[in-house]
Design a protein around this motif. Structure first.
Motif, PDB file in Angstrom:
ATOM      1  N   LEU A  59       0.841  -1.203   0.000  1.00 29.24           N
ATOM      2  CA  LEU A  59       0.000   0.000   0.000  1.00 29.24           C
ATOM      3  C   LEU A  59       0.874   1.250   0.000  1.00 29.24           C
ATOM      4  CD1 LEU A  59      -2.595  -1.176   2.667  1.00 29.24           C
ATOM      5  CD2 LEU A  59      -2.835  -1.234   0.179  1.00 29.24           C
ATOM      6  N   PHE A  60       0.391   2.263  -0.698  1.00 33.40           N
ATOM      7  CA  PHE A  60       1.188   3.472  -0.918  1.00 33.40           C
ATOM      8  C   PHE A  60       0.299   4.714  -0.790  1.00 33.40           C
ATOM      9  CE2 PHE A  60       4.741   1.233  -3.029  1.00 33.40           C
ATOM     10  CZ  PHE A  60       4.126   0.063  -3.411  1.00 33.40           C
ATOM     11  N   TRP A  61       0.929   5.808  -0.409  1.00 37.05           N
ATOM     12  CA  TRP A  61       0.352   7.138  -0.592  1.00 37.05           C
ATOM     13  C   TRP A  61       1.305   7.924  -1.481  1.00 37.05           C
ATOM     14  CZ3 TRP A  61      -4.298   9.147   0.282  1.00 37.05           C
ATOM     15  CH2 TRP A  61      -5.157   8.495   1.190  1.00 37.05           C
ATOM     16  N   TYR A  62       0.724   8.507  -2.546  1.00 37.71           N
ATOM     17  CA  TYR A  62       1.462   9.393  -3.436  1.00 37.71           C
ATOM     18  C   TYR A  62       0.893  10.807  -3.265  1.00 37.71           C
ATOM     19  CZ  TYR A  62       3.631   5.523  -5.974  1.00 37.71           C
ATOM     20  OH  TYR A  62       4.373   4.432  -6.311  1.00 37.71           O
ATOM     21  N   VAL A  63       1.748  11.798  -3.565  1.00 37.43           N
ATOM     22  CA  VAL A  63       1.321  13.188  -3.443  1.00 37.43           C
ATOM     23  C   VAL A  63       1.681  13.941  -4.720  1.00 37.43           C
ATOM     24  CG1 VAL A  63       3.476  13.842  -2.260  1.00 37.43           C
ATOM     25  CG2 VAL A  63       1.450  15.284  -2.030  1.00 37.43           C
ATOM     26  N   GLN A  64       0.795  14.825  -5.107  1.00 36.39           N
ATOM     27  CA  GLN A  64       1.029  15.669  -6.281  1.00 36.39           C
ATOM     28  C   GLN A  64       0.878  17.120  -5.848  1.00 36.39           C
ATOM     29  OE1 GLN A  64      -1.748  15.140  -9.565  1.00 36.39           O
ATOM     30  NE2 GLN A  64      -0.127  15.525 -11.039  1.00 36.39           N
ATOM     31  N   TYR A  65       2.018  17.808  -5.690  1.00 37.42           N
ATOM     32  CA  TYR A  65       1.991  19.217  -5.334  1.00 37.42           C
ATOM     33  C   TYR A  65       1.644  20.047  -6.564  1.00 37.42           C
ATOM     34  CZ  TYR A  65       4.298  17.627  -1.096  1.00 37.42           C
ATOM     35  OH  TYR A  65       4.591  16.977   0.084  1.00 37.42           O
ATOM     36  N   PRO A  66       1.112  21.234  -6.373  1.00 41.84           N
ATOM     37  CA  PRO A  66       0.712  22.069  -7.519  1.00 41.84           C
ATOM     38  C   PRO A  66       1.840  22.247  -8.522  1.00 41.84           C
ATOM     39  CG  PRO A  66      -0.078  23.022  -5.468  1.00 41.84           C
ATOM     40  CD  PRO A  66       0.808  21.870  -5.075  1.00 41.84           C
ATOM     41  N   GLY A  67       1.561  21.929  -9.772  1.00 36.85           N
ATOM     42  CA  GLY A  67       2.539  22.119 -10.830  1.00 36.85           C
ATOM     43  C   GLY A  67       3.642  21.079 -10.881  1.00 36.85           C
ATOM     44  N   GLU A  68       3.545  20.045 -10.053  1.00 40.09           N
ATOM     45  CA  GLU A  68       4.588  19.033 -10.017  1.00 40.09           C
ATOM     46  C   GLU A  68       4.027  17.660 -10.366  1.00 40.09           C
ATOM     47  OE1 GLU A  68       6.982  21.197  -6.327  1.00 40.09           O
ATOM     48  OE2 GLU A  68       6.909  19.000  -6.472  1.00 40.09           O
ATOM     49  N   GLY A  69       4.923  16.721 -10.616  1.00 35.66           N
ATOM     50  CA  GLY A  69       4.506  15.355 -10.900  1.00 35.66           C
ATOM     51  C   GLY A  69       4.239  14.577  -9.624  1.00 35.66           C
ATOM     52  N   LEU A  70       3.636  13.422  -9.794  1.00 36.21           N
ATOM     53  CA  LEU A  70       3.357  12.546  -8.658  1.00 36.21           C
ATOM     54  C   LEU A  70       4.641  12.021  -8.062  1.00 36.21           C
ATOM     55  CD1 LEU A  70       0.466  11.331 -10.454  1.00 36.21           C
ATOM     56  CD2 LEU A  70       0.412  10.630  -8.092  1.00 36.21           C
ATOM     57  N   VAL A 115      -2.666  17.212  -3.914  1.00 36.22           N
ATOM     58  CA  VAL A 115      -3.613  16.112  -4.121  1.00 36.22           C
ATOM     59  C   VAL A 115      -2.941  14.825  -3.655  1.00 36.22           C
ATOM     60  CG1 VAL A 115      -5.051  14.851  -5.749  1.00 36.22           C
ATOM     61  CG2 VAL A 115      -4.625  17.298  -6.091  1.00 36.22           C
ATOM     62  N   TYR A 116      -3.637  14.054  -2.841  1.00 35.43           N
ATOM     63  CA  TYR A 116      -3.095  12.839  -2.249  1.00 35.43           C
ATOM     64  C   TYR A 116      -3.812  11.623  -2.840  1.00 35.43           C
ATOM     65  CZ  TYR A 116      -0.778  15.925   0.993  1.00 35.43           C
ATOM     66  OH  TYR A 116       0.023  16.910   1.527  1.00 35.43           O
ATOM     67  N   PHE A 117      -3.013  10.647  -3.265  1.00 39.45           N
ATOM     68  CA  PHE A 117      -3.546   9.443  -3.895  1.00 39.45           C
ATOM     69  C   PHE A 117      -3.141   8.215  -3.091  1.00 39.45           C
ATOM     70  CE2 PHE A 117      -4.967  11.085  -7.972  1.00 39.45           C
ATOM     71  CZ  PHE A 117      -4.221  12.243  -8.120  1.00 39.45           C
ATOM     72  N   CYS A 118      -4.109   7.395  -2.756  1.00 39.99           N
ATOM     73  CA  CYS A 118      -3.848   6.098  -2.160  1.00 39.99           C
ATOM     74  C   CYS A 118      -3.704   5.078  -3.292  1.00 39.99           C
ATOM     75  CB  CYS A 118      -5.014   5.725  -1.252  1.00 39.99           C
ATOM     76  SG  CYS A 118      -4.775   4.234  -0.281  1.00 39.99           S
ATOM     77  N   ALA A 119      -2.818   4.090  -3.121  1.00 41.46           N
ATOM     78  CA  ALA A 119      -2.600   3.122  -4.188  1.00 41.46           C
ATOM     79  C   ALA A 119      -2.228   1.767  -3.613  1.00 41.46           C
ATOM     80  CB  ALA A 119      -1.485   3.606  -5.130  1.00 41.46           C
ATOM     81  N   LEU A 120      -2.482   0.727  -4.381  1.00 43.31           N
ATOM     82  CA  LEU A 120      -2.049  -0.601  -3.980  1.00 43.31           C
ATOM     83  C   LEU A 120      -1.386  -1.308  -5.145  1.00 43.31           C
ATOM     84  CD1 LEU A 120      -3.851  -3.259  -5.062  1.00 43.31           C
ATOM     85  CD2 LEU A 120      -5.526  -2.322  -3.503  1.00 43.31           C
ATOM     86  N   SER A 121      -0.509  -2.225  -4.788  1.00 49.79           N
ATOM     87  CA  SER A 121       0.183  -3.039  -5.777  1.00 49.79           C
ATOM     88  C   SER A 121       0.151  -4.466  -5.285  1.00 49.79           C
ATOM     89  CB  SER A 121       1.625  -2.561  -5.945  1.00 49.79           C
ATOM     90  OG  SER A 121       2.322  -3.393  -6.845  1.00 49.79           O
ATOM     91  N   HIS A 122      -0.360  -5.348  -6.135  1.00 48.26           N
ATOM     92  CA  HIS A 122      -0.525  -6.739  -5.721  1.00 48.26           C
ATOM     93  C   HIS A 122       0.622  -7.567  -6.244  1.00 48.26           C
ATOM     94  CE1 HIS A 122      -2.288 -10.659  -5.041  1.00 48.26           C
ATOM     95  NE2 HIS A 122      -3.171 -10.081  -4.280  1.00 48.26           N
TER      96      HIS A 122
END
Lengths: 114, 112
Positions: free
Chosen positions: B33-44, B87-94
């Motif tokens: 499980l992961f949390w990714y963040v995307q700040y304004p004008g930047e990549g994930l 913007v905060y994104f939750c993610a999973l990798s199986h």
């Protein structure tokens, strides 16, 4: 070292035209992903390449979308007969094999279909 | 199939407020499980991760604990700053297929 590189950074095209988006992953990364991020929306999975295995194309929205990865490195996402709803930011990411490895994202290609 | 559900935003907080962004997942087996963040004008970019049950990922004052019993990975921070606006994104990798699936993202705005 160099990160994931995507080109072009911006692309404006007319409806009905074909476009090609390019992704150069980090050297040595075996896995490569394409995602689409529409305005105000989350990340939509499109396609996934892992080494020499057959790609997972389950996220491609229609048969107008296709992608290839040559030599296990550079990938090209092609959209044929573009439509206005294709307008979005197309993101590429790469990683080492293994579920614990985080993705490294490029800065994306912003596609605008007029 | 594997999927992630995040609380809908946008979330607006005052500086120094407590933050929780809920994330639940559906997957067979034991995903990472992961949390990714995307700040304004930047990549994930990766914020934090956890690879097995009861693991706690932490970074920049943010924490998330992998709860298998509730299939959750909620993001928390005790005192947010204006610079946390993103913007905060939750993610999973199986493990079986390694594909990374993301939630819809939650936009956080922190006001001074």
């Amino acid at each position: 070292g160099a990160g994931v590189s995507q080109s072009p950074s911006n692309k404006v095209t007319e409806k009905g035209k074909d476009v090609e988006l390019r992704c150069d992953p980090i050297s040595g990364h075996t896995a490569l992903y394409w995602y689409r991020q529409s305005l105000g929306q989350g990340l939509e999975f499109l396609i996934y390449f892992q080494g020499n295995s057959a790609p997972d194309k389950s996220g491609l929205p229609s048969d107008r979308f296709s992608a290839e990865r040559t030599g296990g490195s550079v990938s090209t996402l092609t959209i044929q007969r573009t439509q206005q709803e294709d307008s979005a930011v197309y993101l590429c990411a790469s990683t080492y094999r293994g579920s614990t490895s985080p993705l490294h994202f490029g800065n994306g290609t912003r596609l605008t279909v007029t | 199939g594997n999927s992630v559900t995040q609380m809908e935003g946008p979330v607006t907080l005052s500086e120094e407020a407590f933050l929780t962004i809920n994330c639940t997942y559906t997957a067979t087996g034991y995903p990472s499980l992961f949390w990714y963040v995307q700040y304004p004008g930047e990549g994930l970019q990766l914020l934090l991760k956890a690879t097995k049950a009861d693991d706690k990922g932490s970074n920049k004052g943010f924490e998330a604990t992998y709860r298998k019993e509730t299939t959750s990975f909620h993001l928390e921070k005790g005192s947010v700053q204006v610079s946390d606006s993103a913007v905060y994104f939750c993610a999973l990798s199986h493990f079986n297929n390694n594909d990374m699936r993301f939630g819809a993202g939650t936009r956080l705005t922190v006001k001074p």
